[in-house]
Design an enzyme around this catalytic site. Structure first.
Site, PDB file in Angstrom:
ATOM      1  N   ALA A 205       6.173  10.596  -8.365  1.00  0.00           N
ATOM      2  CA  ALA A 205       5.445   9.326  -8.419  1.00  0.00           C
ATOM      3  C   ALA A 205       4.158   9.357  -7.613  1.00  0.00           C
ATOM      4  O   ALA A 205       3.310   8.480  -7.772  1.00  0.00           O
ATOM      5  CB  ALA A 205       6.339   8.190  -7.912  1.00  0.00           C
TER       6      ALA A 205
ATOM      7  N   HIS B  54      -0.781  -2.461  -2.950  1.00  0.00           N
ATOM      8  CA  HIS B  54      -1.634  -1.885  -3.991  1.00  0.00           C
ATOM      9  C   HIS B  54      -2.599  -2.932  -4.540  1.00  0.00           C
ATOM     10  O   HIS B  54      -2.449  -4.126  -4.289  1.00  0.00           O
ATOM     11  CB  HIS B  54      -0.793  -1.313  -5.131  1.00  0.00           C
TER      12      HIS B  54
ATOM     13  N   LYS C  82      -2.190  -3.228 -10.435  1.00  0.00           N
ATOM     14  CA  LYS C  82      -0.999  -2.376 -10.559  1.00  0.00           C
ATOM     15  C   LYS C  82       0.137  -3.161 -11.205  1.00  0.00           C
ATOM     16  O   LYS C  82       0.428  -4.290 -10.811  1.00  0.00           O
ATOM     17  CB  LYS C  82      -0.572  -1.843  -9.194  1.00  0.00           C
TER      18      LYS C  82
END
Length: 239
Positions: free
Chosen positions: A100, A132, A136
């Site tokens: 990831a 983030h 996202k």
């Protein structure tokens, strides 16, 4: 070494630029499903595929590699459990590096957590906070899940995703997601004990670190036998 790229968003463009600036690598082309261009449209004489696109593009990669075995680096996140099983099946035929987060720092972060968690887990509470940018889609981030796995390898503790209501803390690990602005990525693990707090944070200041890691992974993958690898294998040679 020749590379084919799947996806031509921000990361696809950055990986292409990184390859072009390398002295020992060449990009043979980009398969961009958004532009109706797939891997079969590219020259076939390349060594590895780097996928930094969207989960919907996985089936096209699987179909191509079934007929044209290549090393594969998968940097896309947000796969379903069924898709992950497909990636695992693919790795029985070709070398696949799948993780990831391709940051070298995050990979070291995992190793540190594996060493210190057994020492602290019985007397410290543990929380994970990830931040983030506003665009996202998945939460918690794939990287937060990786860190969680490093902390609780045997899945022994209850997981609490955010908190609401009135309840006392149990033998649990809290995972919290923040979305806003243009944050590239920030992950913090808090070990909070009586009268002391131990905190580890990794900050990504640009997406270049992920492109660099993916290129390093591709160089590793082409030298391997079929199997499923991650960045821990790339950096530390551990399986």
């Amino acid at each position: 070494m020749k590379i084919a790229i799947v996806g031509y968003g921000k990361m696809g463009k950055l990986i292409k630029k990184t390859i072009e600036e390398s002295k020992d690598m060449e990009c043979v082309g980009v398969a961009s499903p958004e532009e109706s261009k797939d891997l079969t449209d590219l020259p076939s004489d390349f060594d590895a595929i780097i996928d930094f696109s969207h989960p919907d593009n996985l089936s096209g990669i699987l179909s191509y590699v079934e007929k044209n075995p290549k090393a594969v680096v998968i940097a896309t996140t947000g796969f379903t459990e069924e898709q992950i099983r497909s990636i695992e099946a693919l790795s029985q035929k070709v070398p696949v590096v799948y993780t990831a987060n391709f940051s070298l720092g995050v990979t070291v972060f995992q190793q540190v957590l594996k060493q210190i968690t057994p020492i602290l887990r019985d007397t410290f509470d543990i929380e994970i906070i990830e931040k983030h940018h506003r665009l996202k889609l998945d939460a918690p981030s794939g990287t937060a899940k990786m860190l969680l796995s490093a902390i609780d390898e045997n899945n022994e503790r209850e997981k609490v995703y955010g908190r609401e209501g009135n309840s006392k803390r149990k033998e649990e690990i809290g995972i919290h997601s923040i979305r806003g602005g243009t944050i590239v990525g920030e992950h913090t693990v808090l070990f909070t004990g009586d009268d002391e707090v131990f905190e580890i944070t990794h900050q990504a200041h640009s997406k270049q670190i992920f492109a660099n890691g993916a290129v390093v992974a591709a160089k590793f993958a082409v030298k391997q036998e079929p199997g499923l690898y991650d960045m821990n294998d790339v950096l530390f040679g551990k399986r």
